[in-house]
Scaffold this motif. Structure first.
Motif, PDB file in Angstrom:
ATOM      1  N   TYR A 169     -16.062  21.818   7.775  1.00  0.00           N
ATOM      2  CA  TYR A 169     -14.933  22.680   7.411  1.00  0.00           C
ATOM      3  C   TYR A 169     -13.907  21.777   6.735  1.00  0.00           C
ATOM      4  O   TYR A 169     -12.766  21.683   7.154  1.00  0.00           O
ATOM      5  N   ALA A 170     -14.379  21.076   5.740  1.00  0.00           N
ATOM      6  CA  ALA A 170     -13.567  20.081   5.036  1.00  0.00           C
ATOM      7  C   ALA A 170     -13.758  20.296   3.539  1.00  0.00           C
ATOM      8  O   ALA A 170     -14.820  20.765   3.122  1.00  0.00           O
ATOM      9  N   PHE A 171     -12.733  19.933   2.749  1.00  0.00           N
ATOM     10  CA  PHE A 171     -12.704  20.389   1.370  1.00  0.00           C
ATOM     11  C   PHE A 171     -13.043  19.369   0.280  1.00  0.00           C
ATOM     12  O   PHE A 171     -13.165  19.775  -0.879  1.00  0.00           O
ATOM     13  N   PRO A 172     -13.145  18.063   0.543  1.00  0.00           N
ATOM     14  CA  PRO A 172     -13.405  17.144  -0.574  1.00  0.00           C
ATOM     15  C   PRO A 172     -14.665  17.540  -1.351  1.00  0.00           C
ATOM     16  O   PRO A 172     -15.743  17.692  -0.762  1.00  0.00           O
ATOM     17  N   LYS A 173     -14.512  17.687  -2.669  1.00  0.00           N
ATOM     18  CA  LYS A 173     -15.641  18.167  -3.477  1.00  0.00           C
ATOM     19  C   LYS A 173     -16.805  17.183  -3.480  1.00  0.00           C
ATOM     20  O   LYS A 173     -17.960  17.580  -3.628  1.00  0.00           O
ATOM     21  N   ALA A 194     -12.644  27.146   0.463  1.00  0.00           N
ATOM     22  CA  ALA A 194     -11.770  25.979   0.287  1.00  0.00           C
ATOM     23  C   ALA A 194     -10.399  26.405  -0.239  1.00  0.00           C
ATOM     24  O   ALA A 194     -10.265  27.458  -0.870  1.00  0.00           O
ATOM     25  N   ASN A 195      -9.394  25.547   0.003  1.00  0.00           N
ATOM     26  CA  ASN A 195      -8.030  25.900  -0.433  1.00  0.00           C
ATOM     27  C   ASN A 195      -7.935  25.993  -1.942  1.00  0.00           C
ATOM     28  O   ASN A 195      -7.162  26.783  -2.479  1.00  0.00           O
ATOM     29  N   TYR A 196      -8.754  25.171  -2.673  1.00  0.00           N
ATOM     30  CA  TYR A 196      -8.673  25.239  -4.130  1.00  0.00           C
ATOM     31  C   TYR A 196      -9.356  26.490  -4.664  1.00  0.00           C
ATOM     32  O   TYR A 196      -9.314  26.764  -5.862  1.00  0.00           O
ATOM     33  N   GLN A 197      -9.999  27.236  -3.779  1.00  0.00           N
ATOM     34  CA  GLN A 197     -10.559  28.537  -4.172  1.00  0.00           C
ATOM     35  C   GLN A 197      -9.606  29.671  -3.793  1.00  0.00           C
ATOM     36  O   GLN A 197      -9.430  30.625  -4.539  1.00  0.00           O
ATOM     37  N   SER A 198      -8.980  29.536  -2.592  1.00  0.00           N
ATOM     38  CA  SER A 198      -8.104  30.621  -2.131  1.00  0.00           C
ATOM     39  C   SER A 198      -6.690  30.498  -2.695  1.00  0.00           C
ATOM     40  O   SER A 198      -6.060  31.514  -3.018  1.00  0.00           O
ATOM     41  N   GLY A 199      -6.180  29.258  -2.808  1.00  0.00           N
ATOM     42  CA  GLY A 199      -4.792  29.050  -3.242  1.00  0.00           C
ATOM     43  C   GLY A 199      -4.471  29.725  -4.566  1.00  0.00           C
ATOM     44  O   GLY A 199      -3.533  30.545  -4.648  1.00  0.00           O
ATOM     45  N   PRO A 200      -5.213  29.420  -5.623  1.00  0.00           N
ATOM     46  CA  PRO A 200      -4.890  30.038  -6.915  1.00  0.00           C
ATOM     47  C   PRO A 200      -4.912  31.573  -6.847  1.00  0.00           C
ATOM     48  O   PRO A 200      -4.072  32.233  -7.460  1.00  0.00           O
ATOM     49  N   ALA A 201      -5.866  32.122  -6.059  1.00  0.00           N
ATOM     50  CA  ALA A 201      -5.943  33.591  -5.955  1.00  0.00           C
ATOM     51  C   ALA A 201      -4.681  34.150  -5.291  1.00  0.00           C
ATOM     52  O   ALA A 201      -4.135  35.175  -5.727  1.00  0.00           O
ATOM     53  N   ILE A 202      -4.231  33.460  -4.242  1.00  0.00           N
ATOM     54  CA  ILE A 202      -3.029  33.942  -3.530  1.00  0.00           C
ATOM     55  C   ILE A 202      -1.789  33.819  -4.423  1.00  0.00           C
ATOM     56  O   ILE A 202      -0.999  34.768  -4.550  1.00  0.00           O
ATOM     57  N   TYR A 203      -1.611  32.656  -5.069  1.00  0.00           N
ATOM     58  CA  TYR A 203      -0.403  32.455  -5.878  1.00  0.00           C
ATOM     59  C   TYR A 203      -0.368  33.455  -7.034  1.00  0.00           C
ATOM     60  O   TYR A 203       0.690  33.990  -7.378  1.00  0.00           O
ATOM     61  N   SER A 258       3.260  31.418   3.034  1.00  0.00           N
ATOM     62  CA  SER A 258       1.802  31.569   3.011  1.00  0.00           C
ATOM     63  C   SER A 258       1.106  30.256   3.371  1.00  0.00           C
ATOM     64  O   SER A 258       1.718  29.184   3.377  1.00  0.00           O
ATOM     65  N   THR A 259      -0.169  30.369   3.672  1.00  0.00           N
ATOM     66  CA  THR A 259      -1.005  29.186   3.878  1.00  0.00           C
ATOM     67  C   THR A 259      -2.432  29.520   3.453  1.00  0.00           C
ATOM     68  O   THR A 259      -2.766  30.703   3.318  1.00  0.00           O
ATOM     69  N   GLU A 260      -3.239  28.487   3.259  1.00  0.00           N
ATOM     70  CA  GLU A 260      -4.635  28.724   2.878  1.00  0.00           C
ATOM     71  C   GLU A 260      -5.588  28.474   4.038  1.00  0.00           C
ATOM     72  O   GLU A 260      -6.801  28.447   3.857  1.00  0.00           O
ATOM     73  N   THR A 261      -5.039  28.258   5.227  1.00  0.00           N
ATOM     74  CA  THR A 261      -5.900  28.079   6.396  1.00  0.00           C
ATOM     75  C   THR A 261      -5.924  29.368   7.217  1.00  0.00           C
ATOM     76  O   THR A 261      -5.042  30.211   7.091  1.00  0.00           O
ATOM     77  N   ALA A 262      -6.941  29.475   8.068  1.00  0.00           N
ATOM     78  CA  ALA A 262      -7.054  30.654   8.932  1.00  0.00           C
ATOM     79  C   ALA A 262      -6.110  30.513  10.120  1.00  0.00           C
ATOM     80  O   ALA A 262      -5.857  29.410  10.599  1.00  0.00           O
ATOM     81  N   GLN A 263      -5.586  31.617  10.576  1.00  0.00           N
ATOM     82  CA  GLN A 263      -4.629  31.604  11.684  1.00  0.00           C
ATOM     83  C   GLN A 263      -5.058  32.594  12.749  1.00  0.00           C
ATOM     84  O   GLN A 263      -6.020  33.342  12.576  1.00  0.00           O
ATOM     85  N   ASP A 264      -4.317  32.577  13.860  1.00  0.00           N
ATOM     86  CA  ASP A 264      -4.631  33.467  14.970  1.00  0.00           C
ATOM     87  C   ASP A 264      -3.432  34.393  15.214  1.00  0.00           C
ATOM     88  O   ASP A 264      -2.301  33.917  15.381  1.00  0.00           O
TER      89      ASP A 264
END
Lengths: 395, 293
Positions: free
Chosen positions: A131-135, A151-160, A256-262
């Motif tokens: 569960y780590a993002f380095p390509k 990954a955050n580089y997949q979700s971040g741009p979509a959210i912004y 906002s964040t790109e990680t999952a929360q509870d």
């Protein structure tokens, strides 16, 4: 004499019981799947949700008679190792998996741990699902790691982009913990925000991982008055405190964040102040969850007393491993066969409604299929529960 | 310049909570020469007791806070009587008690994980609202003001207890000279246990108070212990006033560093640690400690 008889009877009963237990255990051969991740310390929630998801699913499978791969039905055993978020321990954990003859391992949970175990995994024929993002973990020449989430580089741009187009966001500030994962996620986020022509008004503020009071940390950012505050790579433990401090300091913009929360952690830690908080949700929110997903949640709750929303994503890794082995039984001891199967593998997604499928993706991000396909679900927290903001596909 | 009111407010708040955390640690060190590595875990346990009673069961906060204090006091007394006291009697080596304290820290971590789980926990705010002065020159949440006042009141109460009560005088005598105190009729075993219970109770009290602001989770124990050690080293090990001074100094350093050095990344703690090293090289006994111990 009587005492001797009693001893004999007790011993006989014990031997018989152990033989019977052994016979019961030996009904199915055992397929061991490993987990190496963090289950203690401040980030324990990340790894424990992994481990418990796997244990819940394994017990469920064993209860209904095992899992059929080829002509053999296996009982599933989860072998866990707490790496304490320490790369050296992660290497020791992966070595333990190799010694036990395990070829499929879920974890580690963080970047440096996932990078550290790579040589051990590759030299011992182990496929691992970090569960780590380095390509670099997922791009050739690497081939043994499979990204277990979005990954955050997949979700971040979509959210912004969504927030820019729908909420009029023009300025963004980033804050991250001072360790490798959050910092690299922050850098990726800053890059994505700039590519979308957003004005990054603050990206240098960081905090110690063990910070408990975020008011002094957030004070400088609040002066920049951003439209959006991004909590890069924030852990579930820190998110409510950051939100609460920001709101108490008068911040009224989006967070906002790109990680999952509870959801429960947010409700307890920040209450109504968490309303409107945007995060990347689990892969099976109520709108898309199947009956099997709902049963998984029930079983998890029965086993451990409380469900963890992060498990909506973490339920998938074990399922991918087992379904891929089912598709190619020869891969059970041969990860090269597994890799070949990944390119064409497809199976029904049991955790989602409709005709969703399990398949490997990653061609766009990594140049090869080294990521599990889970839907990108972006959630908004509202009054104690997550509501789906939008759903997209990665890669 | 316009940041100064906020820095001062943050410094006072952080300093008050840090001083409370350090008090229990330094008390135990003064009485028994034990570096209690489990102090942070005791703080976490206190937070979880308050969470359970106030947050989960919905009982009044005062009841929850009292239960945190009582639970930790009993736990502290048992730990001293059945673990530290026998080890201290049998071993003259300091590292024996240090190892024991570390083992207790690991044990408490495991027990907390089993009983309370891995998640971050929080409780409802004690008071709502935020106080804003000027044009956002000073912003501070009302519950922080309340907790800060309660922390200051607790510190004053603790000092008064140590200064004016019979038990407090006996504990101070014990801390100053164990043999002389024994010769003067102080029951050393009994007061050692009371002192340890009091130190643990302080950890429970601050855990119970701060859970309303920061929440609580399994991983907070170790870092809390490290910060408490830093404060004790700044002020002087085993000196009550030193622990308070150490807490306040660390609180203000953090508040000022985080506000003024934010644009340089996370260098606040780097500078604090470097300053601490230089300071200890010049004055190893801390601000108020004595060179001879």
């Amino acid at each position: 004499m009587k005492r001797r008889n009693l001893l004999k009877s007790t011993l006989s009963a014990a031997v018989l019981a152990s033989v019977a237990a052994g016979a019961a255990w030996a009904e199915n051969p055992v397929l061991k799947i490993g987990f190496v991740g963090v289950t203690s310390g401040p980030a324990a929630a990340w790894g424990i949700s992994n481990q418990r998801s796997m244990e819940t699913r394994a017990e469920w499978i064993n209860e209904i008679g095992g899992y059929k791969i080829g002509d053999t039905t296996y009982d599933i055993e989860i072998v866990s190792f707490d790496d304490q978020k320490d790369p050296k321990r992660a290497v020791a954990g992966m070595e333990k998996m190799a010694q036990e003859g395990i070829h499929y391992v879920v974890g580690p949970n963080v970047d440096d741990g996932a990078a550290a175990v790579r040589p051990v995994a590759e030299s011992n024929g182990i496929m691992y699902f970090p569960y780590a993002f380095p390509k670099s973990l997922y791009q050739a020449p690497a081939s043994n790691a499979v990204l277990g989430m979005v990954a955050n580089y997949q979700s971040g741009p979509a959210i912004y982009k969504h927030l820019r187009d729908n909420n009029g966001v023009k300025t963004v500030a980033f804050i991250a913990a001072n360790e490798s994962d959050p910092l690299s996620q922050r850098d990726g986020g800053v890059e994505a925000a700039k590519a979308l022509d957003l004005d990054v008004v603050s990206d240098s503020v960081t905090y110690q991982v063990d910070t408990t009071d975020f008011t002094p940390v957030l004070t400088p950012i609040m002066r920049a008055k951003p439209d959006l505050l991004v909590l890069s790579g924030v852990s579930p433990a820190n998110a409510p405190q950051l939100i609460r401090s920001a709101r108490e300091l008068g911040f009224s913009g989006l967070i906002s964040t790109e990680t999952a929360q509870d959801a429960q952690v947010l409700r307890e830690g920040a209450g109504d102040m968490a309303n409107g908080f945007i995060s990347v949700g689990g892969a099976s929110t109520p709108e898309i969850a199947s009956d099997m997903m709902n049963e998984f949640v029930e079983r998890y709750t029965d086993m451990f007393g409380e469900y963890n929303d992060e498990s909506n994503t973490k339920v998938y890794a074990l399922e991918y491993i087992l379904e891929t082995l089912k598709a190619n039984p020869a891969a059970i001891d041969d990860v090269e066969a597994y890799k070949v199967t990944m390119d064409t593998f497809e199976a029904p997604n049991p955790y989602m409604q409709g005709d969703a499928v399990l398949k490997y993706v990653g061609d766009f991000s990594f140049g090869q299929k080294r990521q599990v396909a889970v839907p990108l679900v972006v959630n908004v927290y509202q009054d104690g529960a997550f509501e789906t903001m939008f759903i997209a596909e990665v890669d | 310049m316009d940041q100064i009111p906020q820095i001062l407010a943050n410094g006072v708040y952080l300093g008050a909570q840090y001083a409370m955390i350090a008090l229990g640690l330094t008390l135990i060190f003064a009485l028994m020469n034990v570096l209690n590595f489990a102090h942070g875990q005791m703080y976490v346990l206190g937070g979880f007791v308050t969470y359970t009673i106030y947050g989960a069961w919905g009982l009044p906060f005062v009841v929850a806070l009292a239960m945190s204090c009582i639970t930790l006091a009993i736990l502290g007394a048992l730990i001293e009587k059945y673990l530290f006291a026998p080890v201290i009697k049998k071993s003259a080596r300091d590292e024996s008690t240090m190892l024991l304290a570390a083992a207790i820290a690991f044990l408490l971590d495991a027990v907390i994980l089993l009983v309370f789980g891995e998640k971050q926990r929080g409780v409802p705010k004690l008071v709502d609202g935020t106080t804003i002065l000027g044009d956002y020159t000073l912003v501070i949440a009302n519950d922080r003001i309340l907790i800060c006042l309660l922390a200051i009141a607790s510190i004053i109460g603790f000092i008064s207890f140590m200064q004016f009560s019979k038990t407090g005088r006996a504990l101070r005598a014990l801390a100053q000279d164990r043999v002389a105190a024994q010769l003067m009729g102080v029951n050393v075993d009994r007061y050692s246990m009371i002192g340890f219970a009091l130190g643990a109770m302080l950890a429970g009290l601050v855990g119970g108070l701060l859970v309303t602001i920061t929440g609580i989770n399994l991983g907070m124990g170790g870092p809390t212990s490290i910060k408490a050690f830093m404060m004790v080293m700044i002020g002087g090990a085993g000196v009550i006033s030193g622990a308070i001074a150490g807490g306040i100094i660390l609180g203000f350093l953090e508040a000022a560093g985080l506000a003024l050095l934010a644009s340089y990344g996370n260098i606040t703690y780097l500078l604090i640690f470097v300053s601490l090293m230089i300071f200890l090289a010049i004055r190893p006994q801390g601000l108020m400690g004595k060179p001879w111990g």
